[in-house]
Each structure stands twice: as C-alpha cells, then as structure tokens.
Enzyme design. Structure first.
Site, short mmCIF file in Angstrom:
data_model
loop_
_atom_site.label_atom_id
_atom_site.label_comp_id
_atom_site.label_asym_id
_atom_site.label_seq_id
_atom_site.Cartn_x
_atom_site.Cartn_y
_atom_site.Cartn_z
N GLU A 154 58.72 33.84 15.33
CA GLU A 154 58.50 35.01 15.72
C GLU A 154 59.53 35.46 17.05
OE1 GLU A 154 56.16 34.16 19.36
OE2 GLU A 154 55.21 32.39 18.63
N LYS A 216 56.14 43.79 22.71
CA LYS A 216 54.87 42.58 22.39
C LYS A 216 54.44 43.27 21.40
CE LYS A 216 53.51 38.32 24.19
NZ LYS A 216 53.17 38.26 25.49
N VAL A 236 53.08 35.70 17.19
CA VAL A 236 51.92 35.44 16.40
C VAL A 236 51.02 36.03 14.95
CG1 VAL A 236 50.51 33.33 15.24
CG2 VAL A 236 52.44 33.06 17.58
N ASP A 268 38.72 37.50 26.50
CA ASP A 268 40.09 38.05 26.40
C ASP A 268 39.79 36.17 25.48
OD1 ASP A 268 42.48 37.81 26.91
OD2 ASP A 268 42.48 37.41 29.36
N SER A 270 42.82 35.78 22.75
CA SER A 270 43.74 35.98 21.27
C SER A 270 43.57 36.87 19.77
CB SER A 270 44.71 35.06 21.51
OG SER A 270 46.25 35.13 20.59
N ASP A 272 45.75 36.48 18.05
CA ASP A 272 46.46 34.51 16.70
C ASP A 272 45.25 34.34 16.04
OD1 ASP A 272 48.67 35.71 18.16
OD2 ASP A 272 48.61 33.78 19.79
N LYS A 289 47.67 26.61 23.78
CA LYS A 289 49.13 26.44 25.53
C LYS A 289 47.94 25.40 25.72
CE LYS A 289 51.88 30.57 25.12
NZ LYS A 289 51.65 31.16 23.38
#
Length: 337
Positions: A154, A216, A236, A268, A270, A272, A289
């Site tokens: 990435e 992004k 990602v 919320d 992601s 990904d 994370k």
C-alpha cells in the site's frame, strides 16, 4: 409518472383487468405499431416486483404493495384514473416521445434506425472515452507475464504514516525485503488519476514529499480520484481492489482497519473489513490496529466470511503487539498450510 399510487394490493389490482390487455390499449389510442412493440418489451423487461401491474403469465409477488411502492416509485405508478391519464399522455406528442425514449434507452435504437432525436441517446452514441488502464512498472509487468511471485504494497503508509524522509526510506526498505525473499514488490498508488501498479523511486519520492496532501483512497474514493485526475495513496481497501484487478494475489501491510471502539453505536467500521470479504486477495499483516475494538473486528470478519489465520500463534495480534487477548480463529504453522 402516470398519477398517484394507490396503497395496497387492491389499489393495483383494480386496473388489472384493463391492463391485462395492455398491448391493445396503445393501439386504441393511435400509437404506432413500432412504439407498441417497444412498450410491450419495456414492461416485460421490468422485474415483476418493480412493476405496479403485470402482463399475462407474470406472477404477482406476495410483498407486492411494499416492494413495488419502494422499487418503482417515480418510474411507473398505478392510479385510479389510469385510463384517462394514459389517454391524455399518449394523445400528447410529448408524452408519446417520453415513452418511446424510455423504450429506446432500455432496448436500444431499433434495427434500421441510425439516428435519434434524444439528446441522451446522441451522447451515448458518440465515441466513449478510452477506458482508464492501470500503469504497470516494467518489473511488475514482466513478473506477472512470467508467473513470478508479486507482492502488493500500500501507499497510504507513505503519505500518512510518517514524515518525510523517513516514509520514503521505509518504503524502499520494505521493497528491498520483498526482493530478498524472491518476490517482486508492487507498491500501488494513483498518480494524476492513473492507477500505478508498481511505483519507481521517483514516484515513491513524489508521494512521500507531498505527504498528507495526497488523498487517501479506498474503494469509495476511487471514482473521484481517477475521474478528476488526482493523486491518491491507496489504503488496504483500495490496494486490494487494484491488486485484484492487476492479477496480484498477495498483499502485505502493517495493520488493517477494523471496528472502532464504540462502533456498535457510531457504525464506524473500516472499509478494509468489507473489502476482505469481497476481494480474492490474501492479506498478510500484523492484525488489526491496537486502538480498535478487536473482539468486534473479529466478529465482523466472521460475518463477512473472511478466513482469519494466525501464523505460528494461538492469539490474534494487535499490530505492534503479539497479544490482544483474543483467540485466533485459525492457526497455521507452515506456508503449505
């Protein structure tokens, strides 16, 4: 378009006996035979649940009044005064042109007819812009053609992960590690609206120097960035999408996104995680994370049907830590596994 919608199955079926002979109604109103053919095909092309009536032989769904009112609202509506409204519309040349235009858009321009008065059709008939293709670096292109292993990387970590010049140095070091293990690195980014599969040193430095000025890009942002010829650093999600399109099957990153703390309230989550469930690319990473809600992240991955395997450990990692307190859904101990 044809009047007010009457709620409930009875409101729609009240005109069913008349609409059973739909092909005959336009003929009675003086509509040309070619247009009648268009209209007949147009209504048959609609799913049964997207029409407020049906043609002979079509099955009326049980959730007719609910599905139809939400799926076809604004396109075709039944009305208590259907016959009179239809007569008024068809008698008006503008109404006739609208119906013919709808049929033309769905069925295309009839055979033998090369021109159309519809401005939208004229636009469609013009030469379409060339398809935007990804730009492959010579190294990555040759590796894919020869069947050599290619690893996608990435670019968001370069633009947003750390300051310059540490970000450029890290990117080059990661690529060197991939090469040392016999694979070809392919750092993915978007430069000037063109997806780049494999960035050279000059491109990496360009992204590193611009830093957070580079947008992004996840799957959601791809049309905006490509369509407006912008620069983008792929997340990602975005990297997986472009890697899959390029034929790259393995993608290496640091930590993936996940469900944020309190995500069951804020929603919320992601992108990904959704991408992991829809794109056939193996993602090698250090887990989610550590600031995220890891238990809920694992639950969401299960919902998406993602196989989560931890290499040589029984506990799911938390980015910079091997321990998250969450049991790994699956353990593998060899590359063959």
């Amino acid at each position: 378009m044809l009047g007010e919608h009457r709620q409930g199955p009875m409101g729609a079926s009240a005109h069913y006996s008349k609409l059973q002979k739909f092909n005959c109604i336009p003929a009675q109103l003086g509509v040309p035979a070619q247009t009648r053919c268009w209209l007949s095909k147009f209504y048959r092309a609609l799913p049964a649940c997207c029409s407020f009536w049906r043609l002979p032989g079509q099955r009326l769904p049980g959730s007719f009044q609910h599905t139809a009112s939400h799926s076809a609202s604004g396109l075709i509506k039944a009305s208590s005064g259907y016959s009179s409204l239809l007569h008024a519309r068809m008698a008006d040349s503008r109404g006739h042109n609208r119906l013919a235009t709808i049929a033309r858009h769905i069925l295309g321009v009839p055979s033998g007819q090369t021109e159309t008065t519809c401005p939208h059709c004229k636009i469609c008939q013009k030469e379409s812009p060339s398809k935007i293709e990804s730009k492959f670096s010579p190294e990555v292109r040759d590796a894919l053609q020869q069947g050599k292993p290619v690893v996608a990387l990435e670019s968001t970590i370069i633009s947003h992960g750390m300051p310059y010049p540490q970000n450029l140095q890290t990117a080059l070091e990661v690529e060197a590690v991939v090469r040392q293990h016999g694979a070809v690195p392919a750092t993915i980014a978007i430069i000037g609206g063109q997806p780049c599969i494999g960035c050279d040193k000059e491109q990496l430095e360009y992204i590193a120097q611009r830093g957070t000025a580079v947008r992004k890009v996840s799957r959601r942002d791809m049309p905006l960035v490509v369509g407006n010829s912008l620069d983008g650093a792929t997340t990602v999600s975005g990297t997986m999408l472009l890697a899959a399109r390029a034929g790259i099957k393995v993608f290496v990153t640091g930590g993936i996104g996940g469900v944020h703390r309190g995500g069951h309230v804020s929603m919320d989550v992601s992108a990904d995680l959704t991408e992991l469930g829809r794109t056939p690319v193996a993602v090698v990473c250090a887990g989610a994370k550590s600031v995220l809600d890891i238990p809920r992240t694992l639950e969401y991955l299960e919902t998406q049907g993602v196989c989560v395997a931890v290499y040589g450990a029984d506990e799911f990692p938390a980015f910079f830590s091997q321990h998250s307190g969450c049991k790994a859904p699956c353990r593998v101990d060899t590359p063959q596994q």
